[in-house]
Design a protein around this motif. Structure first.
Motif, short mmCIF file in Angstrom:
data_model
loop_
_atom_site.label_atom_id
_atom_site.label_comp_id
_atom_site.label_asym_id
_atom_site.label_seq_id
_atom_site.Cartn_x
_atom_site.Cartn_y
_atom_site.Cartn_z
N THR A 32 39.95 75.80 -18.38
CA THR A 32 40.63 77.02 -18.93
C THR A 32 40.45 78.19 -18.13
O THR A 32 41.50 79.14 -18.16
N MET A 33 39.27 78.71 -17.63
CA MET A 33 39.04 79.75 -16.75
C MET A 33 39.74 79.48 -15.60
O MET A 33 40.38 80.54 -15.05
N ALA A 34 39.91 78.44 -14.98
CA ALA A 34 40.74 78.18 -13.74
C ALA A 34 41.92 78.39 -13.89
O ALA A 34 42.64 79.06 -13.03
N ARG A 35 42.71 78.00 -14.93
CA ARG A 35 43.92 77.99 -15.20
C ARG A 35 44.30 79.64 -15.46
O ARG A 35 45.20 80.17 -15.13
N LYS A 36 43.68 80.08 -16.35
CA LYS A 36 44.02 81.55 -16.81
C LYS A 36 43.63 82.52 -15.68
O LYS A 36 44.59 83.54 -15.56
N TYR A 37 42.75 82.57 -14.91
CA TYR A 37 42.24 83.77 -13.73
C TYR A 37 42.99 83.32 -12.42
O TYR A 37 43.00 84.13 -11.47
N PHE A 38 43.03 81.80 -12.07
CA PHE A 38 43.49 81.41 -10.96
C PHE A 38 44.77 80.82 -10.58
O PHE A 38 45.22 80.77 -9.42
N GLY A 39 45.44 80.44 -12.01
CA GLY A 39 46.67 79.67 -11.81
C GLY A 39 46.78 78.64 -10.81
O GLY A 39 45.98 77.95 -10.99
N ASN A 40 47.29 78.88 -9.80
CA ASN A 40 47.77 77.67 -8.85
C ASN A 40 46.90 77.70 -7.89
O ASN A 40 46.62 76.94 -6.88
N GLU A 41 46.00 78.97 -7.53
CA GLU A 41 45.00 78.95 -6.69
C GLU A 41 43.75 78.00 -6.88
O GLU A 41 43.40 78.08 -7.91
N ASN A 42 43.15 77.74 -5.78
CA ASN A 42 42.02 76.90 -5.93
C ASN A 42 40.87 77.89 -6.06
O ASN A 42 40.55 78.69 -5.05
N PRO A 43 40.11 77.78 -7.14
CA PRO A 43 39.07 78.88 -7.31
C PRO A 43 37.85 78.74 -6.70
O PRO A 43 36.89 79.31 -6.46
N ILE A 44 37.54 77.23 -5.88
CA ILE A 44 36.46 77.06 -5.36
C ILE A 44 36.35 78.10 -4.06
O ILE A 44 37.31 78.11 -3.27
N GLY A 45 34.98 78.55 -4.04
CA GLY A 45 34.98 79.48 -2.90
C GLY A 45 35.27 80.87 -3.36
O GLY A 45 34.66 81.97 -2.69
N ALA A 46 35.71 81.17 -4.68
CA ALA A 46 35.72 82.63 -5.20
C ALA A 46 34.63 83.25 -5.51
O ALA A 46 33.49 82.47 -5.68
N ARG A 47 34.59 84.32 -5.50
CA ARG A 47 33.41 85.17 -5.76
C ARG A 47 33.55 85.68 -7.15
O ARG A 47 34.48 86.12 -7.37
N ILE A 48 32.28 85.92 -8.23
CA ILE A 48 32.36 86.38 -9.36
C ILE A 48 31.14 87.55 -9.19
O ILE A 48 30.04 87.26 -8.81
N LYS A 49 31.49 88.65 -9.78
CA LYS A 49 30.47 89.78 -9.98
C LYS A 49 30.25 89.92 -11.22
O LYS A 49 31.24 90.32 -12.14
#
Length: 188
Positions: free
Chosen positions: A122-139
């Motif tokens: 759910t978080m991947a779809r809501k905040y990253f859409g079609n982008e791959n979130p692997i490697g993204a940073r969270i503060k």
């Protein structure tokens, strides 16, 4: 009985523990809980053991605001009301939550290595859409973490709730201050 929970409680034993009053230093806490997991896994018939700050359908939870950065073209943006849970390596296997992309936490993810995080679908779809979130940073209040995996959706507060965007942080990468003052955890 017909509601899809996103986890499997069959054969799962939950043991509540709170070491916050033990006055042990953070590294001793980490070592004691890691030893407890190793001892449980070595018992006959035990297929896995892990730690969790919050258990599914506990009736409560922690939510907060984090800032997401990248990957790719996505600008940094704020994510509000994200559920958060601190779990150890093996947690998703212990409760039957599938890992759909990336990896689980490992024992090589330590307090001194770069912090890691997993997010639910759910978080991947809501905040990253079609982008791959692997490697993204969270503060967030735990510092900066890198997303290393995407896991299945599971219910945490009630069976009737809509699944919320959920961020999983590595229990063994918590700050020393957190470990010394609020170490309520469950062992699976």
């Amino acid at each position: 009985l017909s509601i899809e929970t996103g986890f499997d409680s069959a054969g799962v034993l939950v043991i509540q523990g709170d070491a916050s009053r033990s006055r042990l230093d953070a590294e001793t806490h980490r070592a004691a809980f890691r030893d407890a997991i190793a001892r449980l896994v070595s018992l006959p018939g035990v297929q896995g053991a892990s730690l969790s700050q919050i258990t599914p359908i506990q009736g409560g939870g922690i939510d907060g605001t984090v800032v997401l950065e990248g990957p790719g073209r996505l600008p940094a943006r704020e994510a509000r009301g994200v559920y958060m849970n601190r779990v150890s390596p093996g947690y998703f296997k212990s409760v039957g939550i599938p890992i759909y992309a990336g990896r689980d936490f490992t024992w090589q993810d330590t307090a001194t290595s770069p912090k890691t995080a997993l997010i639910n679908r759910t978080m991947a779809r809501k905040y990253f859409g079609n982008e791959n979130p692997i490697g993204a940073r969270i503060k967030g209040r735990d510092g900066i973490c890198e997303i290393v995996g995407i896991v299945g959706d599971a219910k945490y507060i009630t069976l009737q709730e809509e699944v919320q965007p959920t961020l999983f942080l590595n229990w063994f990468q918590q700050s020393d201050l957190f470990l010394q003052h609020s170490v309520g955890s469950s062992v699976f």
